[in-house]
Design an enzyme around this catalytic site. Structure first.
Site, short mmCIF file in Angstrom:
data_model
loop_
_atom_site.label_atom_id
_atom_site.label_comp_id
_atom_site.label_asym_id
_atom_site.label_seq_id
_atom_site.Cartn_x
_atom_site.Cartn_y
_atom_site.Cartn_z
N CYS A 172 -30.03 6.75 -3.46
CA CYS A 172 -30.19 5.39 -3.97
C CYS A 172 -31.39 4.76 -3.26
O CYS A 172 -32.28 5.47 -2.81
CB CYS A 172 -28.90 4.59 -3.81
N ARG A 185 -24.56 2.55 -2.56
CA ARG A 185 -24.12 3.47 -3.62
C ARG A 185 -24.10 4.93 -3.22
O ARG A 185 -23.08 5.61 -3.41
CB ARG A 185 -25.02 3.29 -4.86
N ASP A 187 -26.83 -1.66 -8.77
CA ASP A 187 -27.00 -1.98 -7.35
C ASP A 187 -26.12 -3.18 -6.99
O ASP A 187 -26.33 -4.27 -7.50
CB ASP A 187 -28.48 -2.30 -7.11
#
Ligand code: 4NP
Length: 184
Positions: free
Chosen positions: A26, A32, A150
């Site tokens: 990420c 994440r 996100d």
């Protein structure tokens, strides 16, 4: 409309006996991708595949290198029985293009960043994490959106949304690993 088929794994770059190396990537490696690393590693362990597959994670950015997971990401994992305590953020290393069998970007921006780092030679091994999400393959699913959103600038519920996506996608990746193991 016909249903799109589930994703398959390419064989290991090394040998059938070598552990299959998966990298999840990420931006910051504090939300994440560490959630995906922890969940996928645990599902691999529960499927008795720990000697056959390993998972690492990284961010394309370096702002959080050495830091633990975002406390909201860790809280979502802990509330669902996962151990979030061991994570320290890492920046993506281009050597992983050669070392990993599968590199999974959490969103299109991460994919674009990875591609610009020189991934052309491994493009078939560079995929979106949610290429494996069964919901993406539902005939009724909207075509196109494969991002894990996100959650960093949002509220706590964003982390629950990420966890749900990560859990069902990780389960599908484990099924693909089992199918790969059965062929080797
Ligand atoms: P991640 O989330 O990419 O899922 O780890 C983010 C973490 C930090 C930042 C952005 C996204 N940041 O801008 O610092």
């Amino acid at each position: 409309m016909t249903s799109r088929s589930a994703e398959r794994l390419l064989p290991s770059r090394r040998s059938a006996d070598a552990p299959y190396r998966i990298a999840v990537v990420c931006l910051g490696n504090i939300c994440r991708s560490p959630m995906a690393e922890v969940v996928l590693t645990e599902k691999i362990r529960r499927a008795s595949l720990a000697t056959r597959a390993t998972v690492v994670s990284a961010g394309t950015g370096d702002w959080h290198v050495g830091n633990p997971m975002d406390r909201r990401a860790a809280a979502a994992l802990t509330a669902n029985g996962y151990d979030a305590s061991n994570h320290r953020a890492t920046q993506f290393d281009s050597a992983w293009f050669e070392e990993c069998d599968l590199i999974l970007a959490m969103d299109e921006s991460n994919l674009s960043d990875l591609t610009s780092l020189g991934a052309a030679s491994v493009s078939e091994r560079l995929r979106m994490f949610r290429d494996f999400d069964p919901r993406v393959h539902d005939a009724s699913a909207p075509v196109g959106d494969r991002d894990v959103p996100d959650p960093y600038y949002g509220g706590d519920d964003g982390f629950d949304t990420v966890l749900a996506m990560v859990e069902r996608t990780a389960a599908a990746i484990v099924l693909a690993l089992q199918a790969e193991a059965a062929q080797s």
